[in-house]
Write a protein that holds these residues in place. Sequence first.
Motif, short mmCIF file in Angstrom:
data_model
loop_
_atom_site.label_atom_id
_atom_site.label_comp_id
_atom_site.label_asym_id
_atom_site.label_seq_id
_atom_site.Cartn_x
_atom_site.Cartn_y
_atom_site.Cartn_z
N THR A 74 17.73 -5.97 -2.91
CA THR A 74 18.79 -5.10 -3.42
C THR A 74 18.21 -4.27 -4.54
N GLY A 75 18.13 -2.95 -4.33
CA GLY A 75 17.50 -2.10 -5.33
C GLY A 75 16.01 -2.32 -5.31
N SER A 76 15.31 -1.65 -4.38
CA SER A 76 13.89 -1.94 -4.13
C SER A 76 12.96 -1.31 -5.12
N GLY A 77 13.45 -0.61 -6.12
CA GLY A 77 12.59 0.01 -7.11
C GLY A 77 11.92 1.26 -6.61
N SER A 78 12.41 1.81 -5.48
CA SER A 78 11.82 3.02 -4.93
C SER A 78 12.38 4.25 -5.60
N GLU A 125 4.42 13.81 -4.02
CA GLU A 125 5.65 13.08 -3.73
C GLU A 125 5.55 11.66 -4.27
N GLY A 126 6.68 11.02 -4.40
CA GLY A 126 6.71 9.66 -4.91
C GLY A 126 6.70 8.64 -3.79
N ASP A 127 7.56 7.66 -3.92
CA ASP A 127 7.63 6.55 -2.98
C ASP A 127 8.36 6.99 -1.72
N THR A 128 7.61 7.24 -0.65
CA THR A 128 8.20 7.66 0.62
C THR A 128 8.27 6.52 1.63
N GLY A 129 7.72 5.37 1.26
CA GLY A 129 7.69 4.24 2.18
C GLY A 129 6.55 4.29 3.17
N ARG A 130 5.60 5.22 3.00
CA ARG A 130 4.46 5.30 3.91
C ARG A 130 3.20 5.65 3.11
N TYR A 131 2.06 5.32 3.71
CA TYR A 131 0.78 5.67 3.09
C TYR A 131 -0.18 6.33 4.08
N VAL A 132 -0.07 6.03 5.36
CA VAL A 132 -0.94 6.66 6.36
C VAL A 132 -0.70 8.16 6.37
N GLY A 133 -1.80 8.92 6.31
CA GLY A 133 -1.69 10.36 6.25
C GLY A 133 -1.60 10.92 4.85
N PHE A 175 0.81 -1.21 0.00
CA PHE A 175 0.00 0.00 0.00
C PHE A 175 0.85 1.26 0.00
N ALA A 176 2.06 1.20 0.51
CA ALA A 176 2.97 2.35 0.42
C ALA A 176 3.67 2.40 -0.94
N TRP A 177 3.91 1.24 -1.53
CA TRP A 177 4.76 1.16 -2.73
C TRP A 177 4.01 1.41 -4.03
N HIS A 178 2.77 0.92 -4.12
CA HIS A 178 2.12 0.89 -5.44
C HIS A 178 1.63 2.25 -5.91
N GLY A 179 1.46 3.21 -4.99
CA GLY A 179 0.74 4.42 -5.34
C GLY A 179 1.54 5.50 -6.03
N SER A 180 2.82 5.26 -6.31
CA SER A 180 3.64 6.33 -6.86
C SER A 180 3.73 6.32 -8.37
N GLU A 181 3.29 5.25 -9.02
CA GLU A 181 3.31 5.24 -10.49
C GLU A 181 2.33 4.21 -11.03
N ALA A 182 1.78 4.54 -12.19
CA ALA A 182 0.72 3.71 -12.77
C ALA A 182 1.13 2.27 -13.05
N PRO A 183 2.32 2.00 -13.60
CA PRO A 183 2.66 0.59 -13.88
C PRO A 183 2.58 -0.31 -12.65
N HIS A 230 -7.52 -1.15 -13.61
CA HIS A 230 -6.75 -0.03 -13.07
C HIS A 230 -6.10 0.77 -14.19
N VAL A 231 -6.25 2.09 -14.12
CA VAL A 231 -5.78 2.98 -15.19
C VAL A 231 -4.64 3.87 -14.73
N ASP A 232 -4.78 4.52 -13.57
CA ASP A 232 -3.76 5.48 -13.16
C ASP A 232 -3.80 5.67 -11.65
N VAL A 233 -2.67 6.14 -11.11
CA VAL A 233 -2.59 6.43 -9.68
C VAL A 233 -1.51 7.49 -9.46
N ALA A 234 -1.68 8.29 -8.42
CA ALA A 234 -0.66 9.27 -8.01
C ALA A 234 -0.98 9.73 -6.60
N TRP A 235 0.05 10.04 -5.84
CA TRP A 235 -0.16 10.60 -4.51
C TRP A 235 -0.55 12.06 -4.64
N ALA A 236 -1.56 12.47 -3.88
CA ALA A 236 -2.06 13.85 -3.96
C ALA A 236 -1.03 14.86 -3.51
#
Length: 275
Positions: free
Chosen positions: A271-275, A124-132, A97-105, A115-121
């Motif tokens: 190794t290299g988490s894709g973040s 910011e991109g992948d911060t490792g968190r989703y709460v808040g 839930f923290a990882w998937h929301g930063s880019e559509a793929p 599913h078509v698209d997603v972005a954090w309001a």
Amino acid sequence: MMRTLVLGLGEGETTDSPYARYFNPRMAPLPGHVLEALSKGPVAHELLAPFARAGALQEDGHGLAETAYTLAPDGSARIACLTEMPGVTPAMWDWWFAWHGSEAPRYKLWHPLAHVDVAWADGEGDTGRYVGRTSNIVEYVGARRMNVGVRFVAPAAIGFDAGDLARRGQVAICGRCLMRDLHMEVGWLVHLIRPVPGGSEMRSRFWIGGPHVNPIGMTGRVGRFIGRTAAMLRPFSVSQATELLIHDAQEMNHLAAFLPALFAEFGPDATGSGS
């Protein structure tokens, strides 16, 4: 230049995405217990707890209706879905839930046919968190393409005991459901993931419509009045409840099948988490 939003992986997403090999548009049939719930139709509303008792999901055992839907007397819909997930841990879903929301793929892996698209309001991109944070989403639920969102909240904010969740090894993903086109909050969701022998199970709950409708950011009597009026003018229907149950069952079962491999390759210990 505005991006063109497409269902499925576009050319650039196919060639450039390190996740493309996990994109599989061949989705498994719905599990038998979901088909049974759909064949039965709406159940008595007493079988599905109201939102005020959301925190009770962390207790042991199962309810009488773990996969079902109903329309409650207050005008809201209550939807429940149980997903069995061999080989999956609650921590994997917390990461997802923290990882998937930063880019559509990434988001499209979850439900490749909807599913078509997603972005954090927050931009910011992948911060490792989703709460808040709020996830802005474009997806199909049934045949309707929708601009929706989820504002994720801490489980304790809606009645969960954070210490007890940790002791039980459970994860509760909780959020306010938004209709962005209407600028309205329309409901709540909870995905409670708990360990079981051989993996985990997810107990999903949705409370949509009725008293849960409110203009985004508007509190007090005026907001409640507008929300009640909007809920009466556009009530949540039985067909919408069935579409949401189907959508949830499809996406959760589909992702659970390859989430362990995805987590191993891109999770926090990879190794290299894709973040």
